[in-house]
Design an enzyme around this catalytic site. Sequence first.
Site, PDB file in Angstrom:
ATOM      1  N   GLU A   1       5.908  17.700   6.937  1.00 31.49           N
ATOM      2  CA  GLU A   1       5.447  17.372   5.584  1.00 31.49           C
ATOM      3  C   GLU A   1       4.134  18.087   5.263  1.00 31.49           C
ATOM      4  O   GLU A   1       3.907  18.511   4.122  1.00 31.49           O
ATOM      5  CB  GLU A   1       5.261  15.854   5.466  1.00 31.49           C
ATOM      6  CG  GLU A   1       6.603  15.133   5.475  1.00 31.49           C
ATOM      7  CD  GLU A   1       6.554  13.738   6.048  1.00 31.49           C
ATOM      8  OE1 GLU A   1       5.822  13.524   7.045  1.00 31.49           O
ATOM      9  OE2 GLU A   1       7.253  12.850   5.532  1.00 31.49           O
TER      10      GLU A   1
ATOM     11  N   ARG B   1      -1.281  14.087   0.621  1.00 32.12           N
ATOM     12  CA  ARG B   1      -0.016  13.419   0.356  1.00 32.12           C
ATOM     13  C   ARG B   1      -0.328  12.193  -0.494  1.00 32.12           C
ATOM     14  O   ARG B   1      -1.156  11.360  -0.112  1.00 32.12           O
ATOM     15  CB  ARG B   1       0.628  13.001   1.674  1.00 32.12           C
ATOM     16  CG  ARG B   1       1.915  12.275   1.465  1.00 32.12           C
ATOM     17  CD  ARG B   1       2.600  11.975   2.763  1.00 32.12           C
ATOM     18  NE  ARG B   1       3.836  11.256   2.506  1.00 32.12           N
ATOM     19  CZ  ARG B   1       4.620  10.790   3.454  1.00 32.12           C
ATOM     20  NH1 ARG B   1       4.307  10.971   4.717  1.00 32.12           N
ATOM     21  NH2 ARG B   1       5.718  10.146   3.147  1.00 32.12           N
TER      22      ARG B   1
ATOM     23  N   ARG C   1      10.811  -2.788   7.154  1.00 31.74           N
ATOM     24  CA  ARG C   1      11.210  -2.992   5.742  1.00 31.74           C
ATOM     25  C   ARG C   1      12.700  -3.293   5.648  1.00 31.74           C
ATOM     26  O   ARG C   1      13.506  -2.725   6.380  1.00 31.74           O
ATOM     27  CB  ARG C   1      10.894  -1.740   4.916  1.00 31.74           C
ATOM     28  CG  ARG C   1       9.433  -1.581   4.617  1.00 31.74           C
ATOM     29  CD  ARG C   1       9.151  -0.298   3.870  1.00 31.74           C
ATOM     30  NE  ARG C   1       8.308   0.592   4.657  1.00 31.74           N
ATOM     31  CZ  ARG C   1       8.059   1.858   4.366  1.00 31.74           C
ATOM     32  NH1 ARG C   1       8.592   2.413   3.295  1.00 31.74           N
ATOM     33  NH2 ARG C   1       7.287   2.591   5.133  1.00 31.74           N
TER      34      ARG C   1
ATOM     35  N   HIS D   1       9.384  10.360   0.363  1.00 25.67           N
ATOM     36  CA  HIS D   1       9.606  11.342   1.444  1.00 25.67           C
ATOM     37  C   HIS D   1       9.997  12.711   0.889  1.00 25.67           C
ATOM     38  O   HIS D   1      10.680  13.480   1.558  1.00 25.67           O
ATOM     39  CB  HIS D   1      10.738  10.884   2.399  1.00 25.67           C
ATOM     40  CG  HIS D   1      10.381   9.735   3.281  1.00 25.67           C
ATOM     41  ND1 HIS D   1      11.286   8.745   3.621  1.00 25.67           N
ATOM     42  CD2 HIS D   1       9.219   9.411   3.901  1.00 25.67           C
ATOM     43  CE1 HIS D   1      10.691   7.857   4.409  1.00 25.67           C
ATOM     44  NE2 HIS D   1       9.440   8.236   4.592  1.00 25.67           N
TER      45      HIS D   1
ATOM     46  N   ASN E   1      -2.862  13.362   5.286  1.00 22.48           N
ATOM     47  CA  ASN E   1      -1.945  12.247   5.074  1.00 22.48           C
ATOM     48  C   ASN E   1      -2.714  10.977   5.441  1.00 22.48           C
ATOM     49  O   ASN E   1      -2.896  10.682   6.624  1.00 22.48           O
ATOM     50  CB  ASN E   1      -0.719  12.438   5.980  1.00 22.48           C
ATOM     51  CG  ASN E   1       0.384  11.444   5.686  1.00 22.48           C
ATOM     52  OD1 ASN E   1       0.172  10.471   4.953  1.00 22.48           O
ATOM     53  ND2 ASN E   1       1.549  11.662   6.258  1.00 22.48           N
TER      54      ASN E   1
END
Length: 395
Positions: A382, A92, A241, A181, A9
Amino acid sequence: MSQKILAINAGSSSLKFKLYDMPEEVVLVSGLVDRISHEDAVFTYKIGGHDDKHETVQPVKDHTAAVQLVIDALLGSGLIKDKSEIIGVGHRVSHGGRYYTKSVEIDDDVAEKIDELSVLSPLHNPVNLLGIQAFEKLLPDAKEVAVFDTSFHSTMPRKAFMYALPYKYYTEDGVRRYGFHGQSHQYIYGEATRLLGEQATSKLISCHLGNGASICAIKDGKSVNTSMGFTPLAGLVMGTRSGDVDPEVLPFLEEKHHLNSEDVRSMLNHDSGLKGLSDVSNDVRDVLDAESQGNDRAKLALEVYVHQIQEYIGSYTTDLEGLTTLVFTAGVGEHSAPIRQRVCERLGYLGVKIDDAKNQANEVEIEADDSRVKVMVIPTDEELIIARDTQKIVG
Ligand code: ADP
């Protein structure tokens, strides 16, 4: 036969990795190179099954230097004797656009497409590509696989992914909701179903609340709606964000303050969210602390944050025509009992009721005995989804 697979990642200044023995799904080594391109980059890693962390601080010039550090550590650990033992590297990748609804082995064409899609994910795709190129150079024998954040959401119906803009922007420019995600939401569905069975998770809402945050409505294992959109900026209030805002605010601010679109993009991505609202921090822990000391802006930020999550949960129960399971995951979802409690406290109308003691203890199932909905806390993974997909493709 067991096969060694690396899950990667890559962020703008970091590279997270896990080396797996597959298909047993055993983590052999996990670690992180942080502050890449700084003189004082930090490299930490842990050998699976051991508690002690190795940590070194040194200059790391770029992603290639970071990958070299990782490979040297893997060889040094004795867990691999030769680089060639790593048969696959799964990356990823943020945006697969309209091209990729599944993970895919990376060749020149795929790398070009990932690059092309950088316009849709300028903060992530370019650095994902840096990771890919670094491994291509240093582990030339391993096959590389791209595992896209967007793929899991390719099952969304068009009524959920279309924006009501002139249709040509969809056909010509690919402007639509994609969602992100995906690896996390897919893992959460899989884990919840492993624990409760398919019947009990047929209408599941997954709340991934980390620094970035998104919610996903999952019906019988398929994503039917999600809060992030064309980019990972949409939806929930996040650390820095903004999440959803009326689009008209943007030209208004541009004109009033003589900003250009890059200024506005930066403001929305880096100076908004919890940080922008509270002026305290992007970290929920700091904002909760400030609130407990009477800081009203921190209180406001948390009110908006929680309210937005509740709005999405409410709306997604319509997509699902009900709710069997509500799952919290990622940094905030896994660790913050007060946030989970605040989110759930107005969801009684849906049959959600949590047990305070179980919630405080971060148990896996935190619903009260008389709750109609299962409420769960599941640590996301993940990298495991990346390793599984990679092994399926290259194994
Ligand atoms: P990312 O989205 O970068 O992968 P994580 O999922 O690790 O991040 O989430 C990081 C965020 O989780 C932190 O910014 C912090 O707000 C939050 N967090 C971590 N631990 C706690 C905690 N104990 N209480 C509240 N928030 C927490």
